[in-house]
Design a protein around this motif. Structure first.
Motif, PDB file in Angstrom:
ATOM      1  N   ASP A   1       4.464  36.305  41.240  1.00  0.00           N
ATOM      2  CA  ASP A   1       5.322  37.644  41.179  1.00  0.00           C
ATOM      3  C   ASP A   1       5.535  37.395  39.372  1.00  0.00           C
ATOM      4  OD1 ASP A   1       7.680  36.243  43.577  1.00  0.00           O
ATOM      5  OD2 ASP A   1       6.297  37.621  43.009  1.00  0.00           O
ATOM      6  N   ASN A   2       3.826  37.691  38.938  1.00  0.00           N
ATOM      7  CA  ASN A   2       4.005  37.358  37.337  1.00  0.00           C
ATOM      8  C   ASN A   2       4.497  37.266  36.915  1.00  0.00           C
ATOM      9  OD1 ASN A   2       2.271  39.765  35.503  1.00  0.00           O
ATOM     10  ND2 ASN A   2       4.446  40.879  35.234  1.00  0.00           N
ATOM     11  N   ASN A   3       5.278  35.951  36.940  1.00  0.00           N
ATOM     12  CA  ASN A   3       6.089  34.692  36.054  1.00  0.00           C
ATOM     13  C   ASN A   3       4.780  34.630  35.139  1.00  0.00           C
ATOM     14  OD1 ASN A   3       7.873  33.441  34.607  1.00  0.00           O
ATOM     15  ND2 ASN A   3       8.639  33.833  36.337  1.00  0.00           N
ATOM     16  N   ASP A   4       5.188  32.995  34.893  1.00  0.00           N
ATOM     17  CA  ASP A   4       3.920  32.559  34.519  1.00  0.00           C
ATOM     18  C   ASP A   4       2.848  31.667  34.836  1.00  0.00           C
ATOM     19  OD1 ASP A   4       6.451  30.143  35.437  1.00  0.00           O
ATOM     20  OD2 ASP A   4       4.460  29.118  35.015  1.00  0.00           O
TER      21      ASP A   4
ATOM     22  N   TYR B   1       2.805  29.985  25.507  1.00  0.00           N
ATOM     23  CA  TYR B   1       1.953  28.469  25.750  1.00  0.00           C
ATOM     24  C   TYR B   1       1.290  27.660  24.728  1.00  0.00           C
ATOM     25  CZ  TYR B   1       1.370  31.748  30.210  1.00  0.00           C
ATOM     26  OH  TYR B   1       1.124  32.669  30.936  1.00  0.00           O
TER      27      TYR B   1
ATOM     28  N   PHE C   1       2.536  26.586  29.768  1.00  0.00           N
ATOM     29  CA  PHE C   1       3.901  27.286  29.745  1.00  0.00           C
ATOM     30  C   PHE C   1       5.055  26.529  29.139  1.00  0.00           C
ATOM     31  CE2 PHE C   1       6.411  30.858  31.070  1.00  0.00           C
ATOM     32  CZ  PHE C   1       7.219  30.115  31.412  1.00  0.00           C
TER      33      PHE C   1
ATOM     34  N   MET D   1      -1.145  32.952  39.967  1.00  0.00           N
ATOM     35  CA  MET D   1       0.110  33.043  38.917  1.00  0.00           C
ATOM     36  C   MET D   1       0.777  33.659  40.318  1.00  0.00           C
ATOM     37  SD  MET D   1       0.487  36.672  36.212  1.00  0.00           S
ATOM     38  CE  MET D   1       0.736  37.611  37.252  1.00  0.00           C
TER      39      MET D   1
ATOM     40  N   PHE E   1       5.353  35.849  26.810  1.00  0.00           N
ATOM     41  CA  PHE E   1       5.057  34.524  27.526  1.00  0.00           C
ATOM     42  C   PHE E   1       4.334  33.649  25.997  1.00  0.00           C
ATOM     43  CE2 PHE E   1       5.284  35.450  31.831  1.00  0.00           C
ATOM     44  CZ  PHE E   1       4.563  37.035  31.944  1.00  0.00           C
TER      45      PHE E   1
END
Lengths: 118, 113
Positions: free
Chosen positions: B97-100, A35, A45, B95, A33
């Protein structure tokens, strides 16, 4: 090292220049990810990779921002024709599991790159 | 969209005392995860504690504990026996579903000797 590694730690560029920020995630981590953290704010994000696939780039503020992770490991965030509003700390995080698995595995963050556009 | 609100921009506490940091969130999801991260001046985000929404029992990690109120969408952090090293920015995060992750704006905590 065992953690997420980001380089450079500091980057100063003139307005209009292109910059590239690197993230080396924890070995074996599937998810990565990016950010953006403005001064005095929480991280926002930008984009998300699962292995080499960029599954979500909804947070990228403009088409000047581009991220890639070609071999599913190291990722690069590129900003073209930088502007002063791009000045921020850019944080990278990695996570062990795949999205949608419903796991509580947390994201592990690097120390960030502080980008200053003059 | 999920939003996270931290209504206390700054807090201070005397060393060895207890302090509570507030966090509320807004979501239509039934299952999700909540986190508190600590960010010292070094900038690295350090996980303090995490909570699964389907668990009713409040998470505890040594001196750190949470008060999770699912119906009220509240997730406060209690720090007991505060130490000088606890001085940092604290971010509440949501958070799905373990996304952002979605972060709050943060609370700057200062522990005074």
């Amino acid at each position: 090292g065992a953690g997420v590694s980001q380089s450079p730690r500091y980057k100063v560029a003139k307005r209009g220049q292109d910059v590239a920020l690197r993230c080396d995630p924890i070995s074996g981590h599937v998810s990565l990810f990016w950010y953006q953290q403005a001064l005095g704010q929480g991280p926002e994000f930008l984009t998300y990779f699962q292995n080499e696939a960029q599954l979500d780039k909804s947070g990228l503020p403009s088409d000047r921002f581009f991220a890639e992770r070609p071999e599913g490991s190291v990722s690069t965030l590129k900003i073209q024709r930088t502007q002063q509003e791009d000045s921020a700390v850019y944080l990278c995080a990695s996570s062990l599991v795949l999205a949608g698995r419903g796991s509580n595995q947390p994201q592990h963050f690097g120390d960030g790159t502080r980008l200053s556009i003059l | 969209a999920q939003t996270v609100t931290q209504s206390q921009p700054e807090m201070s506490v005397q060393e060895a005392e207890t302090v509570t940091l507030s966090c509320t969130y807004d979501t239509s999801e039934s299952n999700y995860y909540l986190f508190w991260y600590k960010q010292p001046p070094s900038r690295q985000m350090i996980l303090v504690i995490r909570q699964e929404a389907y668990k009713q029992q409040n998470a505890t990690e040594n001196r750190f504990s949470v008060n999770f109120q699912k119906a009220a969408k509240s997730f406060s952090l209690k720090i007991s026996d505060s130490q000088l090293g606890d001085t940092a920015m604290y971010f509440c995060a949501f958070m799905k579903d373990n996304n952002d992750m979605r972060f709050g704006a943060g609370t700057r905590l200062t522990v005074k000797p």
